[in-house]
Design an enzyme around this catalytic site. Sequence first.
Site, PDB file in Angstrom:
ATOM      1  N   ARG A 141       0.948  -1.021   0.017  1.00 54.48           N
ATOM      2  CA  ARG A 141      -0.006  -0.044  -0.005  1.00 54.48           C
ATOM      3  C   ARG A 141       0.942   1.092   0.062  1.00 54.48           C
ATOM      4  O   ARG A 141       1.774   1.308   0.565  1.00 54.48           O
ATOM      5  CB  ARG A 141      -0.924  -0.043   1.209  1.00 54.48           C
ATOM      6  CG  ARG A 141      -1.822  -1.118   1.198  1.00 54.48           C
ATOM      7  CD  ARG A 141      -3.042  -0.866   2.466  1.00 54.48           C
ATOM      8  NE  ARG A 141      -4.015  -1.824   2.085  1.00 54.48           N
ATOM      9  CZ  ARG A 141      -3.901  -3.286   2.701  1.00 54.48           C
ATOM     10  NH1 ARG A 141      -2.900  -3.536   3.352  1.00 54.48           N
ATOM     11  NH2 ARG A 141      -5.314  -4.049   2.429  1.00 54.48           N
ATOM     12  N   LYS A 145      -3.643  -1.876   7.915  1.00 56.59           N
ATOM     13  CA  LYS A 145      -5.063  -1.665   7.636  1.00 56.59           C
ATOM     14  C   LYS A 145      -5.723  -2.717   8.491  1.00 56.59           C
ATOM     15  O   LYS A 145      -6.847  -2.322   9.294  1.00 56.59           O
ATOM     16  CB  LYS A 145      -5.700  -1.640   6.201  1.00 56.59           C
ATOM     17  CG  LYS A 145      -7.072  -1.736   5.998  1.00 56.59           C
ATOM     18  CD  LYS A 145      -7.252  -1.610   4.495  1.00 56.59           C
ATOM     19  CE  LYS A 145      -8.745  -1.047   4.341  1.00 56.59           C
ATOM     20  NZ  LYS A 145      -9.274  -1.126   2.805  1.00 56.59           N
ATOM     21  N   HIS A 168      -0.954   3.527  -6.042  1.00 55.92           N
ATOM     22  CA  HIS A 168      -1.962   2.450  -5.560  1.00 55.92           C
ATOM     23  C   HIS A 168      -2.173   1.398  -7.066  1.00 55.92           C
ATOM     24  O   HIS A 168      -2.207   0.201  -6.423  1.00 55.92           O
ATOM     25  CB  HIS A 168      -3.236   2.958  -5.143  1.00 55.92           C
ATOM     26  CG  HIS A 168      -3.990   2.037  -4.142  1.00 55.92           C
ATOM     27  ND1 HIS A 168      -4.545   0.744  -4.623  1.00 55.92           N
ATOM     28  CD2 HIS A 168      -4.048   2.023  -2.956  1.00 55.92           C
ATOM     29  CE1 HIS A 168      -4.879  -0.051  -3.796  1.00 55.92           C
ATOM     30  NE2 HIS A 168      -4.761   0.721  -2.498  1.00 55.92           N
ATOM     31  N   ARG A 196      -0.634  -2.078  -7.238  1.00 60.36           N
ATOM     32  CA  ARG A 196      -1.025  -3.370  -6.455  1.00 60.36           C
ATOM     33  C   ARG A 196      -1.895  -4.261  -7.615  1.00 60.36           C
ATOM     34  O   ARG A 196      -1.863  -5.216  -7.612  1.00 60.36           O
ATOM     35  CB  ARG A 196      -1.847  -2.990  -5.028  1.00 60.36           C
ATOM     36  CG  ARG A 196      -1.048  -2.530  -4.298  1.00 60.36           C
ATOM     37  CD  ARG A 196      -1.850  -1.696  -2.835  1.00 60.36           C
ATOM     38  NE  ARG A 196      -2.622  -2.591  -2.368  1.00 60.36           N
ATOM     39  CZ  ARG A 196      -2.221  -3.779  -1.391  1.00 60.36           C
ATOM     40  NH1 ARG A 196      -1.010  -4.025  -1.290  1.00 60.36           N
ATOM     41  NH2 ARG A 196      -3.100  -4.311  -0.885  1.00 60.36           N
ATOM     42  N   HIS A 230      -4.731  -8.571   2.010  1.00 60.86           N
ATOM     43  CA  HIS A 230      -5.966  -8.353   2.067  1.00 60.86           C
ATOM     44  C   HIS A 230      -6.608  -9.291   2.901  1.00 60.86           C
ATOM     45  O   HIS A 230      -6.223 -10.454   3.240  1.00 60.86           O
ATOM     46  CB  HIS A 230      -6.586  -8.664   0.515  1.00 60.86           C
ATOM     47  CG  HIS A 230      -6.318  -7.770  -0.467  1.00 60.86           C
ATOM     48  ND1 HIS A 230      -6.542  -8.117  -1.884  1.00 60.86           N
ATOM     49  CD2 HIS A 230      -6.166  -6.814  -0.332  1.00 60.86           C
ATOM     50  CE1 HIS A 230      -6.148  -6.956  -2.754  1.00 60.86           C
ATOM     51  NE2 HIS A 230      -6.099  -6.147  -1.807  1.00 60.86           N
ATOM     52  N   TYR A 253     -10.144 -20.325  10.257  1.00 63.36           N
ATOM     53  CA  TYR A 253      -9.354 -21.485  10.008  1.00 63.36           C
ATOM     54  C   TYR A 253      -7.898 -21.409   9.147  1.00 63.36           C
ATOM     55  O   TYR A 253      -7.109 -22.098   9.230  1.00 63.36           O
ATOM     56  CB  TYR A 253     -10.119 -22.618   9.436  1.00 63.36           C
ATOM     57  CG  TYR A 253     -11.142 -22.991  10.201  1.00 63.36           C
ATOM     58  CD1 TYR A 253     -10.948 -23.980  11.380  1.00 63.36           C
ATOM     59  CD2 TYR A 253     -12.499 -22.266  10.141  1.00 63.36           C
ATOM     60  CE1 TYR A 253     -12.063 -24.402  12.322  1.00 63.36           C
ATOM     61  CE2 TYR A 253     -13.530 -22.896  10.834  1.00 63.36           C
ATOM     62  CZ  TYR A 253     -13.260 -24.029  12.060  1.00 63.36           C
ATOM     63  OH  TYR A 253     -14.459 -24.237  13.002  1.00 63.36           O
TER      64      TYR A 253
END
Length: 408
Positions: free
Chosen positions: A246, A273, A336, A339, A362, A372
């Site tokens: 980022r 984030k 950006h 990405r 993410h 899990y």
Amino acid sequence: MAANTGKLTAVAIKNAKAGAKPVRLFDGGGLYMELMPNGSRYWRMKYRYAGKEKRLAFGVFPEVSLAAARQRRDEARGVIRNGEDPSAKRQAERRLARLSNATIFQAIAQEWLEKQSKKLAPVTYRKSEWLLGMASDDLGRRPIAEISSPEMLAVLRRIESTGRHETAYRVKQKASQVFRYAIATGRAERDPTIDLRGALAPVVSRPRAALTSPNDVAGLLRATYGYEGQPTTAAALKLGPLLFARPGNLRAMEWSELNLNEAEWRIPGGKMKMREEHVVPLAPQAVAILRDLEPITGRNRFVFPSIRTPDRSMSENTINAALRRLGYDKDTMTGHGFRALASTRLNEMGWAPDVIERQLAHAERNKVRAVYNRAQYMAERKKMMTAWADYLDRLRTGHEKVVEFKKR
């Protein structure tokens, strides 16, 4: 005028004589007594924060003793070591104290923000503060339990009238969180934003500008390697596609977060984030760029310091401004966009989506799966980042056939 620096004593304070101008008696660590011409003695502390010299007032002697003044100085220095401005912290505490028992919207919004501050990234906190400030312009002094849906809609329509439709939606979302907090703490009975569903103009989402075709990416890479501006900006431009972090994380990169021998960049959870530490494996090309930059900024805290003061990182507009200088407008490529570039190409090259998403940091959209699936895929990510750097080199030098996308 300023007296000789050194540790103050009760005797020195007692024997100090007032003059025609204020006299400063220094104690060390920024603490000093300012002796005014009328004989008044004020405790002050000077310090630097974000490259600026600032001052704190600690009260008047003898109401505040030398020992008490030193204790307040030490507390303020502790705040500075934690990366905060003691003056701003004091103002926030006073503001919160004044409003803590109030029931007006502004007070409860500030109270909610303070409670969120520990889990929000600084940039997210400032954004939330700004959004709620827009609502407080009209509703700040209104008792929160009395705010109606039409009142809330009027605030949002005012924002919409300036063309900021997405901002209006975000203000509504933040205000809703404050109303829900007020309900939970017994100061309101309902959230008036619930009745506003469908009342705002729809937001047309636009994807962030990014180049993704191999030919375009090759041209972009050659352009970034030809950049002739500041060395730090040139290095950041080269690292952008290699690391695809980022933009805020890239420009705030610190030397203490890097282990070039182990080829790793560990971003602390407080900067992320999702508030979790994130590891970025560094390909040899990335390590080489950072080693070249180390003699230039290695003594600073930030890898990419501001050209105005080394105490701050480069501004959020630096990379985008450099891309504009290279001929890429905001509708073609942004910082950006690196990405999206990496995500698109890596998926087409056949790398596992889970590995790509983990490297992009993410969040897992499926909450059950997120519980899990805690795998870091570090071995695969290291291979992918090295293969990606090699692929970019081949594109830039013209040794990669743009039609060649072999599935792994």
